[in-house]
Design an enzyme around this catalytic site. Structure first.
Site, mmCIF file in Angstrom:
data_model
loop_
_atom_site.group_PDB
_atom_site.id
_atom_site.type_symbol
_atom_site.label_atom_id
_atom_site.label_comp_id
_atom_site.label_asym_id
_atom_site.label_seq_id
_atom_site.Cartn_x
_atom_site.Cartn_y
_atom_site.Cartn_z
ATOM 1 N N CYS A 39 13.052 33.395 86.922
ATOM 2 C CA CYS A 39 14.341 32.721 86.801
ATOM 3 C C CYS A 39 15.270 33.189 87.921
ATOM 4 O O CYS A 39 15.154 34.302 88.429
ATOM 5 C CB CYS A 39 14.950 33.035 85.438
ATOM 6 N N ASP A 41 18.217 34.002 87.535
ATOM 7 C CA ASP A 41 19.197 34.894 86.923
ATOM 8 C C ASP A 41 19.385 36.173 87.746
ATOM 9 O O ASP A 41 18.406 36.825 88.124
ATOM 10 C CB ASP A 41 18.734 35.251 85.506
ATOM 11 N N ARG A 43 20.242 38.999 86.952
ATOM 12 C CA ARG A 43 19.865 40.255 86.289
ATOM 13 C C ARG A 43 18.378 40.544 86.360
ATOM 14 O O ARG A 43 17.936 41.647 86.004
ATOM 15 C CB ARG A 43 20.314 40.206 84.826
ATOM 16 N N HIS A 100 12.766 35.701 80.637
ATOM 17 C CA HIS A 100 13.541 36.872 80.233
ATOM 18 C C HIS A 100 14.456 36.538 79.063
ATOM 19 O O HIS A 100 14.699 35.369 78.739
ATOM 20 C CB HIS A 100 14.380 37.380 81.414
ATOM 21 N N CYS A 103 18.354 33.952 78.420
ATOM 22 C CA CYS A 103 18.224 33.020 79.549
ATOM 23 C C CYS A 103 19.117 31.799 79.322
ATOM 24 O O CYS A 103 18.937 31.058 78.352
ATOM 25 C CB CYS A 103 16.769 32.581 79.703
#
Length: 207
Positions: A39, A41, A43, A100, A103
């Site tokens: 992803c 993302d 993080r 993860h 999400c």
């Protein structure tokens, strides 16, 4: 921006110098062993959680770590072309699809379409995984939002693994045993990583 420039200067003075020979070798070629599909993302840090160096992972990152099913097209297809390059040119021997916890893309799969009107391109992109919601509805044994969240994130990983096998060259190498495909579920809050076990059909903690 000043923070980014300072970060670069620190990298140039410390990290680059300590890996100067590695970067010199990588300057003209790469030989990654793994295609990591994750992803976008902020993080999720693939090299950090796998403790890998530059040159080891070929990365694809997009909203909700999605892999569109294979199709011949004249459109501009970033994820599809990256899969093609990794498998056909770089000859990776492993593909990891890593989802993860918490999400946002997967959470949006459970929203009414009109709630995504302000992000139409994201809404269109998520249509690739529209089957996830139906699968989650069939698998739900409780009513909690937490259960739907983690189930959506995990089922989404499995759908992308399935989609990968629609790519003829991926399927050929997978069936020949020269290409492995793994599904990972990473927990942001704890750093725990779960790997999908094909035989048991469950995500198991990597320990």
């Amino acid at each position: 921006m000043d923070r980014l420039f300072k970060g670069y200067m620190k990298f140039r003075a410390e990290d680059f110098e300590s890996h100067r020979e590695l970067f010199r070798e990588l300057g003209r070629t790469q030989n990654p062993h793994t295609l990591f599909i994750g992803c976008s993302d902020s993080r999720l840090m693939p090299n950090l959680i796998t403790n890998t160096s530059p040159g080891e992972l070929f990365l694809i990152r997009n909203i909700a770590n999605i892999v569109p099913p294979y199709r011949k097209t004249e459109e501009y297809v970033a994820t599809t072309s990256a899969v093609e390059y990794a498998v056909q040119v770089l000859n990776v021997d492993t593909i990891v699809v890593c989802g993860h916890s918490n999400c946002g893309g997967c959470s949006a799969l459970n929203l009414p379409p009109e709630e995504l009107d302000h992000i139409p391109h994201v809404r269109k992109w998520l249509e690739v995984s529209r089957e996830v919601r139906g699968r989650v509805d069939r698998l739900m044994v409780g009513e909690t939002a937490a259960e739907r969240e983690w189930l959506t994130e995990q089922v989404n990983i499995l759908v992308q693994m399935k989609n990968l096998l629609t790519y003829p060259y991926v399927r050929e190498k997978y069936d020949a045993g020269t290409l492995n495909i793994y599904g990972w579920y990473y927990i942001l809050e704890t750093g725990e990583l779960f790997n999908f076990n094909d035989e048991n059909a469950v995500f198991e903690l990597v320990s």
